[in-house]
Scaffold this motif. Structure first.
Motif, PDB file in Angstrom:
ATOM      1  N   SER A   1       0.827  -1.207   0.000  1.00  0.00           N
ATOM      2  CA  SER A   1       0.000   0.000   0.000  1.00  0.00           C
ATOM      3  C   SER A   1       0.864   1.260   0.000  1.00  0.00           C
ATOM      4  O   SER A   1       1.789   1.383   0.805  1.00  0.00           O
ATOM      5  CB  SER A   1      -0.903   0.017   1.234  1.00  0.00           C
TER       6      SER A   1
ATOM      7  N   LYS B   1       0.060   3.961   1.201  1.00  0.00           N
ATOM      8  CA  LYS B   1      -0.142   4.593   2.501  1.00  0.00           C
ATOM      9  C   LYS B   1       0.946   4.180   3.492  1.00  0.00           C
ATOM     10  O   LYS B   1       1.271   4.917   4.429  1.00  0.00           O
ATOM     11  CB  LYS B   1      -1.523   4.243   3.058  1.00  0.00           C
TER      12      LYS B   1
ATOM     13  N   ASP C   1      -4.355   2.165  -3.781  1.00  0.00           N
ATOM     14  CA  ASP C   1      -5.225   1.531  -2.791  1.00  0.00           C
ATOM     15  C   ASP C   1      -6.652   1.327  -3.284  1.00  0.00           C
ATOM     16  O   ASP C   1      -7.309   0.354  -2.911  1.00  0.00           O
ATOM     17  CB  ASP C   1      -5.245   2.364  -1.500  1.00  0.00           C
TER      18      ASP C   1
ATOM     19  N   SER D   1      -6.708   1.548   8.145  1.00  0.00           N
ATOM     20  CA  SER D   1      -6.175   2.913   8.105  1.00  0.00           C
ATOM     21  C   SER D   1      -5.998   3.511   9.494  1.00  0.00           C
ATOM     22  O   SER D   1      -5.177   4.411   9.689  1.00  0.00           O
ATOM     23  CB  SER D   1      -7.099   3.823   7.286  1.00  0.00           C
TER      24      SER D   1
ATOM     25  N   THR E   1      -2.365   3.610  10.780  1.00  0.00           N
ATOM     26  CA  THR E   1      -1.311   4.206   9.965  1.00  0.00           C
ATOM     27  C   THR E   1      -0.869   5.548  10.538  1.00  0.00           C
ATOM     28  O   THR E   1      -1.502   6.112  11.427  1.00  0.00           O
ATOM     29  CB  THR E   1      -1.778   4.389   8.512  1.00  0.00           C
TER      30      THR E   1
ATOM     31  N   GLU F   1      -6.547  11.818   5.535  1.00  0.00           N
ATOM     32  CA  GLU F   1      -6.636  12.774   4.432  1.00  0.00           C
ATOM     33  C   GLU F   1      -8.062  13.262   4.234  1.00  0.00           C
ATOM     34  O   GLU F   1      -8.303  14.401   3.852  1.00  0.00           O
ATOM     35  CB  GLU F   1      -6.136  12.120   3.145  1.00  0.00           C
TER      36      GLU F   1
ATOM     37  N   ASP G   1     -10.485   7.979   4.749  1.00  0.00           N
ATOM     38  CA  ASP G   1      -9.204   7.498   5.258  1.00  0.00           C
ATOM     39  C   ASP G   1      -9.346   7.176   6.744  1.00  0.00           C
ATOM     40  O   ASP G   1      -8.774   7.842   7.604  1.00  0.00           O
ATOM     41  CB  ASP G   1      -8.128   8.562   5.021  1.00  0.00           C
TER      42      ASP G   1
END
Length: 328
Positions: free
Chosen positions: A13, A15, A37, A199, A202, A207, A211
């Motif tokens: 990913s 991310k 993604d 998410s 992370t 965002e 997300d």
């Protein structure tokens, strides 16, 4: 979504910092699109200077007897459990087969570096997801993807367990035990109608509202929850719950349960989470805000390996962070 997508982390990913650093050719579609993604899309009337626009990586037609390949730097070192080679929308231009090699190196490997085959040449079909298990059990952070001989791949997903060498970490410092790149992962949840639940583990703030983790509107009694396996056993010093971008759909409150689990399957751990001890009593949440809960606001608790975040009754969370010191 596959069973691997639910149980493991997509190490490819963007991310997490994954990037495609090289491709022998991407004349028809940029190599970077292969790891996006979002699911691949089809735009019927979209063309660019090279021809039909495709959402993925596509090389030109080979006429020289060679084949195309790309080098991918994974976002985090990890042990790969499965790969998904998705040829969605590639119908007359998909590669007949693919092969994948892996390597572990701080610097970008060369053709003379030590590469290990994790997926032998495997046949592909048009417009389909091809999930294949991987038996190589060593941490890696580089992939070399071979299209045999050419064509297009819409998406490459690499499902596995992030690897963090905790022996190099200072046990007296406070670490983010719930960070995905530190080895944490989501084990299970009761609902994830919107966004991507992983998410929440992370880095950075969300965002946008997509997300993060958001559940459907609950129309029956109860509450929603997610179970997280921490990257390492530790004693909790601080917890953060971030509702960034969630304004009319944030949870009214949250509570956290925890346990130190020595063994068990994913299914057994999720089942046991219903009777874990309460690490943090129910706390009010507000819109679009970082909520910090200090050690003084938590119940006395020993070392833990897993947490269960309960939200009441439903709603969305952007990030969930558990900070603590390492425990033996």
């Amino acid at each position: 979504m596959t069973e691997f997508a639910d149980k493991y982390v997509n190490l490819a990913s963007p991310k997490l910092g994954c990037e495609v650093v090289f491709a022998t050719d991407d004349s028809f579609a940029a190599k970077e699109r292969m790891i996006q993604d979002h699911d691949p899309i089809w735009v019927p009337d979209k063309y660019d200077t090279y021809g039909k626009w495709m959402d993925g990586w596509e090389s030109k037609r080979r006429r020289d007897g060679r084949h195309d390949w790309a080098i991918i730097k994974l976002g985090v070192m990890g042990v790969i459990e499965a790969v998904d080679i998705d040829t969605s929308h590639f119908t007359g231009n998909y590669p007949p087969a693919v092969m994948i090699e892996a390597s572990a190196s701080e610097d970008q490997p060369t053709k003379d570096s030590q590469w290990f085959t994790i997926l032998a040449p495997t046949s592909l079909g048009p417009n389909a997801s091809h999930v294949r298990e991987v038996s190589y059990n060593q941490p890696v952070n580089w992939l070399r993807v071979h299209m045999l001989p050419d064509g297009g791949i819409a998406r490459l997903r690499v499902y596995g367990k992030p690897f963090c060498d905790w022996s190099t970490k200072d046990p007296d410092e406070i670490h983010e035990l719930s960070l995905m790149v530190n080895g944490a992962r989501v084990l299970g949840y009761n609902d994830a109608h919107y966004g991507k639940v992983w998410s929440i583990l992370t880095e950075g703030r969300g965002e946008n509202m997509g997300d993060g983790w958001e559940t459907r509107r609950r129309r029956e009694p109860g509450n929603d929850w997610v179970v997280v396996s921490l990257g390492q056993k530790g004693t909790v010093e601080r917890i953060e719950v971030d509702t960034c971008h969630f304004k009319g759909n944030f949870p009214e409150s949250c509570a956290i349960d925890a346990a130190c689990v020595d063994f068990g399957t994913t299914e057994s751990i999720i089942t046991q989470s219903m009777i874990w001890g309460r690490l943090m009593e129910r706390k009010k949440l507000s819109a679009d805000n970082i909520h910090i809960f200090t050690k003084e606001e938590l119940n006395e608790f020993g070392p833990i390996t897993h947490v269960r975040l309960n939200i009441y009754p439903d709603g969305g969370i952007s990030r969930f962070r558990v900070f603590g010191k390492l425990a033996d």
